[in-house]
Every structure is written in C-alpha cells, then in structure tokens.
Design a protein around this motif. Sequence first.
Motif, mmCIF file in Angstrom:
data_model
loop_
_atom_site.group_PDB
_atom_site.id
_atom_site.type_symbol
_atom_site.label_atom_id
_atom_site.label_comp_id
_atom_site.label_asym_id
_atom_site.label_seq_id
_atom_site.Cartn_x
_atom_site.Cartn_y
_atom_site.Cartn_z
ATOM 1 N N ASP A 10 0.831 -1.220 0.000
ATOM 2 C CA ASP A 10 0.000 0.000 0.000
ATOM 3 C C ASP A 10 0.856 1.258 0.000
ATOM 4 O O ASP A 10 0.459 2.284 -0.534
ATOM 5 C CB ASP A 10 -0.918 0.021 1.245
ATOM 6 N N THR A 11 2.032 1.184 0.645
ATOM 7 C CA THR A 11 2.860 2.399 0.767
ATOM 8 C C THR A 11 4.322 2.104 0.417
ATOM 9 O O THR A 11 4.776 0.953 0.539
ATOM 10 C CB THR A 11 2.828 2.912 2.228
ATOM 11 N N PRO A 12 5.078 3.149 0.030
ATOM 12 C CA PRO A 12 6.522 2.967 -0.218
ATOM 13 C C PRO A 12 7.260 2.445 1.015
ATOM 14 O O PRO A 12 8.188 1.650 0.894
ATOM 15 C CB PRO A 12 6.978 4.382 -0.581
ATOM 16 N N SER A 197 6.736 2.036 -8.364
ATOM 17 C CA SER A 197 5.570 2.514 -7.596
ATOM 18 C C SER A 197 4.579 3.206 -8.525
ATOM 19 O O SER A 197 4.957 3.710 -9.587
ATOM 20 C CB SER A 197 6.025 3.479 -6.495
ATOM 21 N N GLY A 198 3.314 3.202 -8.120
ATOM 22 C CA GLY A 198 2.265 3.933 -8.824
ATOM 23 C C GLY A 198 1.559 3.116 -9.897
ATOM 24 O O GLY A 198 2.158 2.205 -10.497
ATOM 25 N N TRP A 234 5.825 -3.741 -5.930
ATOM 26 C CA TRP A 234 5.068 -2.603 -6.429
ATOM 27 C C TRP A 234 4.332 -1.925 -5.284
ATOM 28 O O TRP A 234 3.597 -2.565 -4.530
ATOM 29 C CB TRP A 234 4.039 -3.071 -7.477
ATOM 30 N N SER A 235 4.560 -0.626 -5.166
ATOM 31 C CA SER A 235 3.838 0.142 -4.148
ATOM 32 C C SER A 235 2.743 0.956 -4.845
ATOM 33 O O SER A 235 3.001 1.614 -5.859
ATOM 34 C CB SER A 235 4.815 1.097 -3.436
ATOM 35 N N ALA A 236 1.553 0.925 -4.314
ATOM 36 C CA ALA A 236 0.411 1.590 -4.957
ATOM 37 C C ALA A 236 0.592 3.107 -5.001
ATOM 38 O O ALA A 236 0.093 3.784 -5.911
ATOM 39 C CB ALA A 236 -0.876 1.254 -4.211
ATOM 40 N N GLN A 237 1.336 3.637 -4.047
ATOM 41 C CA GLN A 237 1.591 5.099 -4.047
ATOM 42 C C GLN A 237 2.986 5.376 -4.636
ATOM 43 O O GLN A 237 3.887 4.579 -4.396
ATOM 44 C CB GLN A 237 1.564 5.638 -2.610
#
Length: 237
Positions: A10-12, A197-198, A234-237
């Motif tokens: 969910d986060t870096p 990320s993203g 992979w981070s969503a943000q």
Amino acid sequence: MDEIEWWEFDTPAEMAEQAAGDIGFVIESAIAAHGGARIALPGGSTPKPIFKALLKSKTIAWPKVTIVPTDDRLVPLADPLSNYRMLEATFRPVGADVISLVDEAALRDSAEAGRLADARLALLQWPLDLVCLGMGADGHTASIFPGPDLDKALSGPRERRAVGVRPDPLPPEAPVERVTLTAAAIISARAIMIAISGPEKRRVLEQAIQEGPLSKAPIGRLIGEIETAIDILWSAQ
Ligand code: 6PG
C-alpha cells in the motif's frame, strides 16, 4: 522467461521494509556461500526508502559487500546527478565498497566510457548476486533507453557487461549521456528484483511483460530474455 512474482504494497514504506529484507537476505546468503556479496543498485527516487531500511540492518557485514550502480549518468563523480555519488554517500559510511561505472577521463565520449566501465567490471567476480532495477514511465530500466544505442545495450556481445549510451530523447530528469549494465550482465545475476511505484508504472510494466521480446519498452525486451525468477515489488503510491 521463468516465473514473475508480484509483491504488492500500500505504501513505499511497506515496500521498502520488504525490499530491504529481501536484499539483506541475498547479501547474507552470498557472504555465507562465497565470502562476499556483489550487488547492483539503481539510481532514482524509488529506491531511497529501500536503502534507508537496508541501513537499519544489524546483521549485514557491509565490508564484505561490493555495490555497483545499475547505470550512471556521464557526469563528474561529485555531480548531484551521479548515482555513484549517491550510493557512495549512502553505503561507504557502513563500510561497503562502491564501484563507479564512470571514469572521469571519458566524460565526453560515451562509447569510451562504456569500454572503461566494462574493464572495471571485469575485475569483479561474476555473476552478480543481485541486480535491483527501477523503471521509468517510458519503460527504460537501468540506462537501457530508447535511442541509437538500445540494441548495443540489449543485444551486444554477451561478454560486454557495460556500454555507453546516448538516450534519445534525453530523459528530462537527467538529460545526459549514460553508462549502463548491459542486458547480458543483468540477466546473468543470481537474483533479479524490480521495484516500482504507482499505477502508471504498473500498467507500463504489465504491458511490457505481455509484449515480451517484441516490446517497444526496453524492460519488456530485457525481461523477455531473463531465465531466472523475477520479484517485482510494487507500491500503490
Ligand atoms: C537512474 C536509474 C533509472 C531509474 C528509473 C526510475 O539512473 O535514474 O537507474 O533507471 O531506476 O529512471 O527512477 P525513479 O525511481 O526515480 O522513478
């Protein structure tokens, strides 16, 4: 292509903890297996929290770790754009040995810079234990960019481990020529990790994987040649 495993966060910060744990495990396993660890780390912004988390390790014997940039900008080693400068400032204080791909004698000649980098890398023991890659939104990885030198970086002589490249177009965040590990050097690594990320980069990477060796994205052509497993974080943000 062997298997690709996606690890989603969910986060870096969450991705950084996991990536640091994975990299630390590879380093300690390599030291236990052959007395030292040789890893390639990327530049850019995504890895910064990963490096910070990695430095929190209390068990890594950093003096037994050799770090190579996956690529570097053809600038003086003290230039803020230098990946060597960033990695040296991050990991030299804990005792790691950081190797520069860039020889300042060849700042104006990317082909010569690539030849000098290749000679330096030949002094290391190969294969690397780990290559950790980032990816740009254009699908470049390391400094394997679209441009006149793309095929040299992707499918040059198998024994070449580094080449000089002139990205076209020059990337806006660092509009300079580069030196990069070749696809052959990356593919030979014992472990390969990609950290991005993203949502946009995820879309670009998924499409590049699907297109494989015919992809317009350099990372798609690279992944299409890789035989070992790849961990994609992979981070969503
Ligand atoms: C560099 C890197 C490059 C980087 C990507 C992604 O020299 O900049 O090696 O390949 O990994 O450009 O950069 P970000 O993580 O900053 O998006």
